[in-house]
Design an enzyme around this catalytic site. Structure first.
Site, PDB file in Angstrom:
ATOM      1  CG  ASP A 102      34.410  41.194  37.825  1.00  0.00           C
ATOM      2  OD1 ASP A 102      33.198  41.436  37.691  1.00  0.00           O
ATOM      3  OD2 ASP A 102      34.844  40.136  38.313  1.00  0.00           O
ATOM      4  CG  ASP A 146      30.255  39.106  42.572  1.00  0.00           C
ATOM      5  OD1 ASP A 146      30.273  39.049  43.811  1.00  0.00           O
ATOM      6  OD2 ASP A 146      29.356  39.686  41.923  1.00  0.00           O
ATOM      7  CG  ASP A 201      36.585  36.470  38.209  1.00  0.00           C
ATOM      8  OD1 ASP A 201      36.065  35.387  38.557  1.00  0.00           O
ATOM      9  OD2 ASP A 201      35.913  37.491  37.957  1.00  0.00           O
TER      10      ASP A 201
END
Length: 218
Positions: free
Chosen positions: A7, A9, A166
């Site tokens: 991922d 961001d 995250d």
């Protein structure tokens, strides 16, 4: 050959201030009260129209469309002024993994294709990733479409791939695609939410993440 999918961001780059500023600007432009940063960060990882619909569920479709466009315009301006920084240790991790001949790296992100390429260019990460999957071409996370596309492009099996993210959306996407999901503790969703979503582990920092990937690949 093993496949490591990142991922962006909240995982590779710390874009929380850009995201909250852009969403606040978009809400104000649409005549709405801006939301707290914690609430905005809770939708990071979702495709933008889906995220806006969750943040402003009582607004009509034209208003949501204005918010989406306002966010894009504001985020692009902020990104040009000062690109979101890589998290400490991110470059070292990517350097170590990309130097190995038994690993391939890829990206699956809720960012747009334009936004992802701008991030890669800003941080000199060209050539690191064999597959770039963005919100432009897929349903929003946690639908596994992005990961299925990476597997198809690389020829890897789900059992030989791992998703790094995250948010609970990243982990849920990994589970749906039949691969392990490794969470990171420095991003935008609580560690407990990552475990609840099915994370195989949650790394406290990039050195620990690099070690976990190395152990998994072995």
């Amino acid at each position: 050959m093993k496949l490591v999918i990142f991922d962006v961001d909240g995982t590779l780059i710390d874009s929380q201030h850009h995201i909250h500023h852009a969403m606040s600007h978009a809400f104000q432009a649409a005549g709405l009260t801006p939301l707290p940063q914690s609430e905005v960060l809770g939708i990071v990882g979702l495709s933008l129209p889906v995220a806006v619909a969750r943040l402003a569920p009582e607004t009509d479709e034209p208003t949501q469309s204005r918010i989406v466009q306002g966010y894009k315009d504001s985020f692009m301006s902020a990104r040009k002024a000062a690109p979101a920084p890589l998290y400490p240790g991110a470059r070292d991790c990517l350097d170590a993994l990309s130097a190995r001949d038994d690993l391939l790296l890829a990206v699956a992100t809720g960012k747009s294709r334009r936004g992802l390429r701008a991030m890669i260019e800003a941080h000199g990460l060209e050539g690191r990733f064999v597959s770039l999957q963005t919100a432009d071409d897929h349903p929003s996370k946690p639908h596994p479409s992005m990961l299925e596309a990476v597997l198809a492009e690389t020829g890897a099996e789900a059992g030989d791939a791992v998703m790094i993210g995250d948010t609970a959306f990243d982990i849920e996407m990994a589970v749906a695609a039949g691969m392990p999901g490794f969470g990171v503790a420095w991003g935008y969703h609580p560690v407990a939410a990552l475990h609840d979503a099915g994370a195989a582990l949650v790394a406290p920092d990039f050195p620990a993440l690099t070690a976990a990937i190395t152990e998994w690949a072995a």
